[in-house]
Scaffold this motif. Structure first.
Motif, PDB file in Angstrom:
ATOM      1  N   CYS A 399       0.865  -1.183   0.000  1.00 42.75           N
ATOM      2  CA  CYS A 399       0.000   0.000   0.000  1.00 42.75           C
ATOM      3  C   CYS A 399       0.898   1.229   0.000  1.00 42.75           C
ATOM      4  CB  CYS A 399      -0.890  -0.007   1.234  1.00 42.75           C
ATOM      5  SG  CYS A 399      -1.930   1.460   1.390  1.00 42.75           S
ATOM      6  N   ARG A 400       0.807   1.992  -1.054  1.00 41.24           N
ATOM      7  CA  ARG A 400       1.641   3.188  -1.173  1.00 41.24           C
ATOM      8  C   ARG A 400       0.875   4.434  -0.749  1.00 41.24           C
ATOM      9  NH1 ARG A 400       5.302   2.290  -6.606  1.00 41.24           N
ATOM     10  NH2 ARG A 400       7.013   1.260  -5.512  1.00 41.24           N
ATOM     11  N   GLU A 426       5.851   5.273   8.118  1.00 41.62           N
ATOM     12  CA  GLU A 426       6.129   4.039   7.368  1.00 41.62           C
ATOM     13  C   GLU A 426       6.630   2.952   8.307  1.00 41.62           C
ATOM     14  OE1 GLU A 426       8.035   4.005   3.304  1.00 41.62           O
ATOM     15  OE2 GLU A 426       9.669   3.098   4.466  1.00 41.62           O
ATOM     16  N   ASN A 430       4.564  -0.578   9.227  1.00 35.39           N
ATOM     17  CA  ASN A 430       5.192  -1.855   8.872  1.00 35.39           C
ATOM     18  C   ASN A 430       5.513  -2.712  10.088  1.00 35.39           C
ATOM     19  OD1 ASN A 430       5.182  -1.719   6.018  1.00 35.39           O
ATOM     20  ND2 ASN A 430       6.895  -0.289   6.071  1.00 35.39           N
ATOM     21  N   TYR A 439       3.789  -1.213   3.732  1.00 30.86           N
ATOM     22  CA  TYR A 439       3.511   0.187   3.435  1.00 30.86           C
ATOM     23  C   TYR A 439       4.762   0.893   2.934  1.00 30.86           C
ATOM     24  CZ  TYR A 439      -0.821  -0.734   5.835  1.00 30.86           C
ATOM     25  OH  TYR A 439      -2.035  -1.278   6.179  1.00 30.86           O
ATOM     26  N   CYS A 441       5.753   4.805   2.262  1.00 31.22           N
ATOM     27  CA  CYS A 441       5.368   6.220   2.365  1.00 31.22           C
ATOM     28  C   CYS A 441       6.339   7.051   1.535  1.00 31.22           C
ATOM     29  CB  CYS A 441       5.384   6.673   3.817  1.00 31.22           C
ATOM     30  SG  CYS A 441       4.113   5.879   4.827  1.00 31.22           S
TER      31      CYS A 441
END
Length: 625
Positions: A399-400, A426, A430, A439, A441
């Motif tokens: 997921c960005r 981030e 995580n 993730y 970020c």
């Protein structure tokens, strides 16, 4: 000709007149030499040249406005006194060497609404200190802080605040034993704390947004021997330079005397010329001294410094009409209502991807303005770094989140990039493996830009990263002379529309300020964000309110906009929690569906089989029970 000159001709003035003239000239030489020495030291007395103190602002990996000026200009030591409030304040100075001190004494002046902290027992894990204050929001306290500046212990000091004289010199003494520390203010015992003290330790001072003056520091060891003394002057070199200037002036006067005498053959006239030149030199150096002394106490405000840099840019925008607003009074903004034009010197061209889905060269076109060139150079470096770290081909289960903002979001004030709130978020996501996803970020922020510039960069260079969330932390720069409420509103609408078209969830953050110095108009821009968010049912994270409620959790600001690592840590706590609340089933589904497109058919089938196996196991357990 020389043979014709007799001693009588040389001394053709009365002895008393000659003596007085020589005496006056000598006095003027001494005065001029003194004033020239003062001029030299007024230009040389900086913290950098002092060399005994380390600025924690300068130690940060990410630059802060005013930090370099504080160390390299004479403002910090104007009048041979340390001012912790110069160049936007909040400065933290630590003595460069560990000291085996048992007594610290110094003088200080607190101005209205000012406070400062005395730091001791400092090592790699944290430090202790006392805060003395004339600001009701910041009480007089004893504290222990961790290595980023968050308070671990905080205890209010109960003493009569009238002990501290406002806007006048006060005296402090800190006396340490192995297990206690005593604080004396103006010879009155104001605190006695039980604390195990280090043998060798760093000491220092940390200021606030207002002026705080420090002088006459004396540090003694356990044998009452002075191991460090500081009065923030360069007196030890004064005599040396004074004698140097006196010699130069004397030689110049002698040369002028010889030239005039051999021109006029009149010793009195030659002396009068020397006197006249000396008076002019003294008067000139006096005026320069007055000017430099006045200048050393003054420096640009952050607003005026910002205006000096961006005024040519503002004029360029106005002249070329880069932004055209044709918005009518209807609240619904359609695509043809508003146009943020792209010109050769303002916005990037649309990004293209090659057959391997790799980004082509970053090109912002021909940028004519120097200030703008610096901004886009910074943007280019950021884009390149993000491309190197986060591949455009999204990995399965990722997921960005793309963060949009300016210097606060970029991380100005953090000790290093790992301590910015974007990177901390981030890490936090995580560590929890929240919703069983990884993730990434991506920090797309650019220092000094405003909303519409960031929108164009986001649209053209960050959409290919396929973010699931776009988090926008703006207000401060748009609330300055660079922005306008109309452009800000329109740009936020365009962010939302673009994100909706690409199934990207938008989140607004109300950008924060220090409680000590809140940006003019920021409330107006926060209201704009709230109204647009309510209109489109978009989450709003009130970082402004959160940071102001937690303002005394530690040393969380370096100025009114830029947070310290402690501030970034606090912000990350709130933002992580709110982002987790915003990651709904729709986002999870979008991430999974997007990732299935990048997997082979075999991988998809295997994952489906695993899911069915889990379902069968669950049903079997229920039947057994």
């Amino acid at each position: 000709m020389l043979k014709n000159i007799t001693i009588k001709k040389i001394f053709n003035v009365k002895t008393i007149e000659l003596f007085l003239l020589v005496l006056i000239i000598l006095c003027i030489q001494i005065i001029s030499s003194y004033l020239l020495t003062k001029i030299y030291f007024l230009n040389k007395n900086t913290l950098s040249n002092n060399g005994k103190w380390i600025s924690q602002k300068m130690e940060n990996e990410i630059d802060l406005i005013g930090a370099e000026n504080y160390m390299n200009t004479t403002n910090a030591l104007a009048g041979n006194i340390l001012n912790l409030g110069a160049w936007f304040g909040y400065h933290e100075l630590i003595h460069k060497n560990r000291l085996p001190f048992r007594k610290l004494e110094f003088d200080f002046i607190l101005t209205d609404l000012a406070y400062f902290s005395i730091i001791y027992n400092k090592n790699n894990y944290g430090y202790s200190g006392f805060r003395l204050s004339f600001n009701s929001n910041f009480k007089n306290i004893y504290f222990k802080a961790d290595n980023i500046g968050l308070f671990k212990t905080k205890k209010e000091l109960n003493f009569n605040e009238a002990i501290i004289k406002r806007n006048k010199w006060n005296n402090v003494k800190l006396i340490l034993t192995d297990n206690t520390i005593k604080l004396f203010i103006n010879n009155m015992l104001t605190a006695e704390i039980l604390e195990k003290n280090l043998n060798d330790q760093f000491i220092g001072f940390k200021g606030s947004s207002k002026n705080v003056y420090i002088d006459n520091i004396i540090v003694l060891d356990k044998n009452s021997k002075i191991i460090f003394k500081e009065d923030f002057s360069i007196k030890n070199k004064f005599i040396k330079f004074f004698l140097f200037f006196l010699l130069i002036i004397s030689l110049l006067d002698l040369l002028i005397l010889v030239i005039i005498f051999f021109t006029t053959h009149n010793f009195k006239i030659a002396l009068l010329w020397i006197l006249l030149i000396g008076l002019n030199l003294s008067f000139g150096t006096l005026i320069i001294n007055i000017y430099l002394s006045w200048k050393s106490t003054r420096y640009p405000s952050k607003e005026s410094l910002f205006k000096q840099e961006i005024n040519p840019f503002i004029e360029e925008i106005n002249n070329e009409e880069n932004i055209e607003l044709t918005n009518d009074k209807d609240e619904n903004i359609e695509d043809n209502d508003v146009e943020i034009n792209k010109t050769n010197n303002e916005n990037p061209e649309n990004i293209d991807l090659d057959e391997n889905n790799n980004a082509t060269e970053i090109n912002f076109g021909d940028i004519k303005n120097d200030y703008l060139q610096d901004l886009y150079n910074s943007a280019k470096i950021t884009i390149e770094n993000n491309r190197n770290q986060y591949h455009l081909n999204l990995k399965p289960g990722v997921c960005r989140i793309v963060f949009i903002g300016t210097s606060q979001t970029w991380g100005s004030g953090a000790r290093d990039f790992g301590e910015t709130f974007v990177n901390l978020i981030e890490d936090n996501l995580n560590k929890k493996s929240y919703k069983h996803m990884k993730y990434e970020c991506i920090n797309a922020s650019v220092q000094g830009m405003v909303s519409y510039q960031l929108f164009n960069i986001y649209r053209d260079y960050y959409l290919p990263f396929n973010p699931s969330l776009n988090i926008i932390n703006l207000s401060n720069n748009d609330a300055s002379d660079l922005g306008s409420p109309e452009v800000f509103s329109i740009t936020l609408e365009k962010f939302i529309r673009l994100n909706n078209e690409h199934f990207i969830k938008t989140i607004f953050i109300l950008e924060s300020n220090s409680i000590e110095n809140i940006t003019v108009n920021i409330y107006k821009y926060h209201d704009i964000m709230r109204k647009i968010a309510e209109k489109h049912n978009i989450p709003v994270i009130d970082l402004f309110d959160f940071m102001n409620k937690n303002y005394d959790k530690g040393f969380i600001w370096w100025d009114n906009v830029h947070m310290s690592s402690a501030g970034h840590n606090l912000a990350a706590q709130l933002l992580t929690e709110k982002i987790e609340e915003s990651i709904d089933d729709k986002i999870i589904s979008t991430v999974k569906n997007r990732n299935y497109l990048k997997k082979s058919k075999e991988d998809v089938i295997l994952e489906k089989i695993d899911e069915l196996t889990e379902i069968v196991k669950t049903l079997s357990n229920k039947l057994e029970n």
